[in-house]
Design an enzyme around this catalytic site. Structure first.
Site, mmCIF file in Angstrom:
data_model
loop_
_atom_site.group_PDB
_atom_site.id
_atom_site.type_symbol
_atom_site.label_atom_id
_atom_site.label_comp_id
_atom_site.label_asym_id
_atom_site.label_seq_id
_atom_site.Cartn_x
_atom_site.Cartn_y
_atom_site.Cartn_z
ATOM 1 N N ARG A 35 0.846 -1.216 0.000
ATOM 2 C CA ARG A 35 0.000 0.000 0.000
ATOM 3 C C ARG A 35 0.873 1.255 0.000
ATOM 4 O O ARG A 35 1.345 1.716 1.049
ATOM 5 C CB ARG A 35 -0.944 -0.038 1.206
ATOM 6 C CG ARG A 35 -2.075 -1.052 1.020
ATOM 7 C CD ARG A 35 -2.882 -1.264 2.256
ATOM 8 N NE ARG A 35 -2.195 -2.057 3.264
ATOM 9 C CZ ARG A 35 -2.729 -2.416 4.430
ATOM 10 N NH1 ARG A 35 -3.958 -2.052 4.734
ATOM 11 N NH2 ARG A 35 -2.032 -3.141 5.286
ATOM 12 N N TYR A 150 -1.612 -21.849 8.640
ATOM 13 C CA TYR A 150 -0.933 -20.676 9.218
ATOM 14 C C TYR A 150 0.124 -21.132 10.226
ATOM 15 O O TYR A 150 1.284 -20.712 10.161
ATOM 16 C CB TYR A 150 -1.953 -19.740 9.882
ATOM 17 C CG TYR A 150 -1.279 -18.565 10.566
ATOM 18 C CD1 TYR A 150 -0.660 -17.569 9.815
ATOM 19 C CD2 TYR A 150 -1.227 -18.467 11.955
ATOM 20 C CE1 TYR A 150 -0.010 -16.503 10.436
ATOM 21 C CE2 TYR A 150 -0.583 -17.403 12.582
ATOM 22 C CZ TYR A 150 0.026 -16.428 11.812
ATOM 23 O OH TYR A 150 0.678 -15.378 12.426
HETATM 24 P P1 NDP Z 1 -1.089 -6.481 9.961
HETATM 25 O O1 NDP Z 1 -2.123 -7.092 9.088
HETATM 26 O O2 NDP Z 1 -1.443 -5.276 10.744
HETATM 27 O O3 NDP Z 1 0.225 -6.165 9.087
HETATM 28 C C1 NDP Z 1 0.675 -7.073 8.117
HETATM 29 C C2 NDP Z 1 1.672 -6.393 7.200
HETATM 30 O O4 NDP Z 1 2.137 -7.359 6.245
HETATM 31 C C3 NDP Z 1 1.076 -5.236 6.437
HETATM 32 O O5 NDP Z 1 1.957 -4.138 6.485
HETATM 33 C C4 NDP Z 1 0.990 -5.765 5.001
HETATM 34 O O6 NDP Z 1 1.242 -4.715 4.077
HETATM 35 C C5 NDP Z 1 2.128 -6.771 4.960
HETATM 36 N N1 NDP Z 1 1.921 -7.784 3.913
HETATM 37 C C6 NDP Z 1 0.992 -8.763 3.888
HETATM 38 N N2 NDP Z 1 1.075 -9.451 2.742
HETATM 39 C C7 NDP Z 1 2.087 -8.882 2.012
HETATM 40 C C8 NDP Z 1 2.646 -9.141 0.744
HETATM 41 N N3 NDP Z 1 2.200 -10.134 -0.046
HETATM 42 N N4 NDP Z 1 3.672 -8.365 0.310
HETATM 43 C C9 NDP Z 1 4.145 -7.357 1.095
HETATM 44 N N5 NDP Z 1 3.654 -7.064 2.309
HETATM 45 C C10 NDP Z 1 2.624 -7.831 2.766
HETATM 46 O O7 NDP Z 1 -0.623 -7.665 10.940
HETATM 47 P P2 NDP Z 1 0.494 -7.749 12.096
HETATM 48 O O8 NDP Z 1 1.271 -6.517 12.211
HETATM 49 O O9 NDP Z 1 -0.186 -8.291 13.283
HETATM 50 O O10 NDP Z 1 1.382 -8.929 11.498
HETATM 51 C C11 NDP Z 1 2.771 -8.824 11.261
HETATM 52 C C12 NDP Z 1 3.374 -10.220 11.395
HETATM 53 O O11 NDP Z 1 3.160 -10.695 12.712
HETATM 54 C C13 NDP Z 1 2.790 -11.279 10.471
HETATM 55 O O12 NDP Z 1 3.829 -12.087 9.996
HETATM 56 C C14 NDP Z 1 1.870 -12.072 11.388
HETATM 57 O O13 NDP Z 1 1.704 -13.405 10.947
HETATM 58 C C15 NDP Z 1 2.636 -12.004 12.676
HETATM 59 N N6 NDP Z 1 1.905 -12.241 13.907
HETATM 60 C C16 NDP Z 1 0.792 -11.500 14.227
HETATM 61 C C17 NDP Z 1 0.139 -11.734 15.431
HETATM 62 C C18 NDP Z 1 -1.094 -10.998 15.810
HETATM 63 O O14 NDP Z 1 -1.861 -11.539 16.666
HETATM 64 N N7 NDP Z 1 -1.360 -9.814 15.290
HETATM 65 C C19 NDP Z 1 0.657 -12.698 16.401
HETATM 66 C C20 NDP Z 1 1.812 -13.424 15.942
HETATM 67 C C21 NDP Z 1 2.412 -13.176 14.767
HETATM 68 P P3 NDP Z 1 0.411 -4.443 2.732
HETATM 69 O O15 NDP Z 1 -0.971 -4.990 2.923
HETATM 70 O O16 NDP Z 1 0.455 -2.965 2.562
HETATM 71 O O17 NDP Z 1 1.186 -5.166 1.683
HETATM 72 C C1 8X3 Z 2 -1.079 -14.891 15.436
HETATM 73 C C2 8X3 Z 2 -1.479 -15.426 16.764
HETATM 74 O O1 8X3 Z 2 -2.858 -17.228 17.925
HETATM 75 O O2 8X3 Z 2 -3.903 -16.057 16.044
HETATM 76 O O3 8X3 Z 2 0.039 -15.530 14.956
HETATM 77 O O4 8X3 Z 2 -2.162 -17.672 15.658
HETATM 78 S S1 8X3 Z 2 -2.644 -16.661 16.573
#
Ligand code: NDP
Ligand code: 8X3
Length: 250
Positions: A35, A150
């Protein structure tokens, strides 16, 4: 001289909070995501001179290659690669899920991380300096209904991070896998296909981790002395823990 961090997924959640924290501490930033409007807004906010933005999809190997080749001279020496871009799609049982959603998670969470790492590592090895920080999940180690692919992708992140450490033995390069639990970001909105009400229910009555909590952990990990490697760090909010095994009785 200011150090440089490249953050994938800087448009939201953990990535955006990390961008703000590292910027506040004087780092140069390479901010990436799909984005562009959000990246430009963040660049404007954090100071255009210290920020390079790159709009690309981590699933596209060619786009990743071009991004690395086109890094401006002053952003070429990446000190930290934060492999954060990732997503979960759906929470249904394995036999009912959409195969395309599984593929998207594999392509993003696994292949995107591999492309980024493989393309940035040679520079780090040549400079004998660098840190790969991967964002895994508690879902790597702890199964739950609907976690299926996942959790599998995050288990890959876990073992890949360990194997990277083994390969990089003696190079001085650090590798860390941070494994958060329940954290409120756009994660659940994405998981539920844009359904904000359903996403909000995930956090109802809880005090989840915040993106700032995770950014602070990332920053702490990165700011340990150069001889200290945090291999893995699992973190949950206090309101979250494990459940019992379930038994299906006749
Ligand atoms: P968000 O959805 O808020 O952020 C995800 C980010 O990933 C966005 O900036 C998005 O950017 C980017 N993204 C997704 N797909 C693509 C792609 N194909 N190419 C480039 N960028 C991509 O989620 P979180 O901040 O929570 O997640 C960040 C990480 O943390 C992830 O790996 C998630 O699996 C992990 N995580 C999250 C948890 C939670 O509970 N929130 C817990 C544990 C792990 P854009 O759409 O602009 O491309
Ligand atoms: C994100 C946390 O518990 O939804 O990785 O898998 S959980």
């Amino acid at each position: 001289m200011a150090k440089t961090i490249l953050i994938t997924g800087a448009t939201s959640g953990f990535g955006r909070a990390s961008a703000e924290l590292f910027s506040h501490n004087g780092w140069k930033l390479i901010l990436t995501g799909r984005r562009s409007d959000r990246l430009l807004e963040l660049q404007e906010k954090l100071g255009p001179a210290a920020v390079h933005t790159a709009v690309f999809d981590v699933r596209d190997k060619k786009q990743v290659q071009e991004m690395v080749e086109r890094l401006p001279e002053e952003f070429r020496n990446v000190d930290i690669l934060l492999n954060n871009a990732g997503l979960a799609l759906g929470l249904g049982p394995a036999h009912e899920t959409d195969l395309d959603e599984w593929e998207t998670m594999v392509d993003t969470n696994i292949k995107g991380m591999l492309y980024m790492t493989r393309l940035l590592l040679p520079g780090m090895v040549a400079r004998r300096c660098g840190h790969i920080i991967n964002i895994g999940s508690i879902a790597a180690s702890w199964p739950y209904p609907g976690g299926n692919a996942y959790g599998g992708t995050k288990a890959f992140v876990q073992q890949f991070s360990r194997n990277l450490r083994a390969d990089l033995h003696g190079t001085g390069i650090r590798v860390t896998n941070i494994e958060p639990g329940l954290a409120e970001s756009e994660f659940s909105i994405v998981r539920f296909g844009g359904d904000k009400d359903k996403a909000a229910k995930v956090y109802e009555g809880t005090e989840p981790l915040t993106p700032v909590d995770i950014a602070e952990i990332i920053y702490w990990t990165a700011s340990r002395p150069a001889h200290v490697n945090i291999n893995c760090l699992e973190v949950m909010p206090v309101c979250q823990s494990w459940g019992n095994f379930v038994i299906n009785r006749k």
